[in-house]
Design a protein around this motif. Structure first.
Motif, PDB file in Angstrom:
ATOM      1  N   VAL A  42       0.870  -1.180   0.000  1.00 36.88           N
ATOM      2  CA  VAL A  42       0.000   0.000   0.000  1.00 36.88           C
ATOM      3  C   VAL A  42       0.905   1.228   0.000  1.00 36.88           C
ATOM      4  O   VAL A  42       1.779   1.364   0.861  1.00 36.88           O
ATOM      5  N   HIS A  43       0.695   2.110  -0.985  1.00 33.03           N
ATOM      6  CA  HIS A  43       1.539   3.303  -1.145  1.00 33.03           C
ATOM      7  C   HIS A  43       0.689   4.571  -1.156  1.00 33.03           C
ATOM      8  O   HIS A  43      -0.439   4.551  -1.656  1.00 33.03           O
ATOM      9  N   ASN A  44       1.266   5.668  -0.674  1.00 31.02           N
ATOM     10  CA  ASN A  44       0.577   6.954  -0.778  1.00 31.02           C
ATOM     11  C   ASN A  44       0.851   7.566  -2.145  1.00 31.02           C
ATOM     12  O   ASN A  44       1.555   6.974  -2.978  1.00 31.02           O
ATOM     13  N   ALA A  45       0.318   8.750  -2.398  1.00 30.07           N
ATOM     14  CA  ALA A  45       0.442   9.405  -3.702  1.00 30.07           C
ATOM     15  C   ALA A  45       1.889   9.751  -4.056  1.00 30.07           C
ATOM     16  O   ALA A  45       2.228   9.866  -5.229  1.00 30.07           O
ATOM     17  N   GLU A  46       2.739   9.884  -3.052  1.00 32.00           N
ATOM     18  CA  GLU A  46       4.154  10.192  -3.304  1.00 32.00           C
ATOM     19  C   GLU A  46       4.977   8.933  -3.545  1.00 32.00           C
ATOM     20  O   GLU A  46       6.175   9.005  -3.781  1.00 32.00           O
ATOM     21  N   GLY A  47       4.349   7.763  -3.453  1.00 36.14           N
ATOM     22  CA  GLY A  47       5.048   6.500  -3.688  1.00 36.14           C
ATOM     23  C   GLY A  47       5.634   5.870  -2.448  1.00 36.14           C
ATOM     24  O   GLY A  47       6.225   4.796  -2.512  1.00 36.14           O
ATOM     25  N   GLU A  48       5.447   6.504  -1.292  1.00 36.08           N
ATOM     26  CA  GLU A  48       5.966   5.967  -0.037  1.00 36.08           C
ATOM     27  C   GLU A  48       5.158   4.741   0.377  1.00 36.08           C
ATOM     28  O   GLU A  48       3.928   4.775   0.390  1.00 36.08           O
ATOM     29  N   GLN A  49       5.851   3.662   0.702  1.00 36.96           N
ATOM     30  CA  GLN A  49       5.169   2.447   1.128  1.00 36.96           C
ATOM     31  C   GLN A  49       4.644   2.632   2.539  1.00 36.96           C
ATOM     32  O   GLN A  49       5.383   2.978   3.458  1.00 36.96           O
ATOM     33  N   LEU A  50       3.346   2.403   2.708  1.00 42.03           N
ATOM     34  CA  LEU A  50       2.703   2.553   4.007  1.00 42.03           C
ATOM     35  C   LEU A  50       2.512   1.218   4.706  1.00 42.03           C
ATOM     36  O   LEU A  50       2.500   1.149   5.936  1.00 42.03           O
ATOM     37  N   ALA A  51       2.314   0.153   3.921  1.00 43.65           N
ATOM     38  CA  ALA A  51       2.072  -1.173   4.505  1.00 43.65           C
ATOM     39  C   ALA A  51       2.409  -2.254   3.499  1.00 43.65           C
ATOM     40  O   ALA A  51       2.401  -2.030   2.297  1.00 43.65           O
ATOM     41  N   LEU A  52       2.675  -3.429   4.027  1.00 44.62           N
ATOM     42  CA  LEU A  52       2.896  -4.619   3.225  1.00 44.62           C
ATOM     43  C   LEU A  52       2.102  -5.726   3.910  1.00 44.62           C
ATOM     44  O   LEU A  52       2.340  -6.036   5.079  1.00 44.62           O
ATOM     45  N   VAL A  53       1.104  -6.256   3.198  1.00 45.39           N
ATOM     46  CA  VAL A  53       0.188  -7.221   3.814  1.00 45.39           C
ATOM     47  C   VAL A  53       0.078  -8.488   2.975  1.00 45.39           C
ATOM     48  O   VAL A  53       0.486  -8.519   1.818  1.00 45.39           O
ATOM     49  N   ALA A  54      -0.544  -9.502   3.570  1.00 42.00           N
ATOM     50  CA  ALA A  54      -0.587 -10.827   2.961  1.00 42.00           C
ATOM     51  C   ALA A  54      -1.525 -10.957   1.771  1.00 42.00           C
ATOM     52  O   ALA A  54      -1.282 -11.769   0.894  1.00 42.00           O
ATOM     53  N   ASP A  55      -2.619 -10.177   1.728  1.00 41.08           N
ATOM     54  CA  ASP A  55      -3.536 -10.331   0.597  1.00 41.08           C
ATOM     55  C   ASP A  55      -4.210  -9.010   0.229  1.00 41.08           C
ATOM     56  O   ASP A  55      -4.200  -8.053   1.004  1.00 41.08           O
ATOM     57  N   ARG A  56      -4.774  -9.000  -0.960  1.00 39.58           N
ATOM     58  CA  ARG A  56      -5.386  -7.782  -1.522  1.00 39.58           C
ATOM     59  C   ARG A  56      -6.569  -7.318  -0.684  1.00 39.58           C
ATOM     60  O   ARG A  56      -6.733  -6.130  -0.424  1.00 39.58           O
ATOM     61  N   LYS A  57      -7.383  -8.252  -0.255  1.00 37.29           N
ATOM     62  CA  LYS A  57      -8.559  -7.904   0.546  1.00 37.29           C
ATOM     63  C   LYS A  57      -8.146  -7.187   1.830  1.00 37.29           C
ATOM     64  O   LYS A  57      -8.755  -6.189   2.225  1.00 37.29           O
ATOM     65  N   LEU A  58      -7.106  -7.665   2.470  1.00 38.38           N
ATOM     66  CA  LEU A  58      -6.603  -7.032   3.689  1.00 38.38           C
ATOM     67  C   LEU A  58      -6.055  -5.635   3.397  1.00 38.38           C
ATOM     68  O   LEU A  58      -6.262  -4.704   4.179  1.00 38.38           O
ATOM     69  N   ALA A  59      -5.375  -5.463   2.279  1.00 34.09           N
ATOM     70  CA  ALA A  59      -4.844  -4.152   1.900  1.00 34.09           C
ATOM     71  C   ALA A  59      -5.973  -3.134   1.738  1.00 34.09           C
ATOM     72  O   ALA A  59      -5.888  -2.007   2.224  1.00 34.09           O
TER      73      ALA A  59
END
Length: 74
Positions: A42-59
């Protein structure tokens, strides 16, 4: 339509969800994901990674729980 829309305000709530191959992660992170082959970042508009999760639904759930609108990146 001649109505002005504040796109800057709208974009602040958007986050981008994209698939990440576990094989592309740094070694120390790869060791923590176990047998998962794909994760979602999951990234913000500036491209900074906010999270890394196991599946799309969770993201998507994580983004919405934080008052953000998730959008898939291909």
């Amino acid at each position: 339509m001649d109505t002005k829309f504040d796109f800057e305000k709208f974009e602040q709530g958007i986050v981008y969800v994209k698939p990440i191959l576990a094989a592309d992660l740094p070694d120390e992170m790869r060791a923590k994901v176990g047998d998962l082959e794909e994760l979602f970042s999951v990234h913000n508009a500036e491209g900074e990674q906010l999270a890394l999760v196991a599946d799309r639904k969770l993201a998507f759930h994580l983004a919405r729980e934080n008052n953000m609108e998730p959008v898939t990146v291909h």
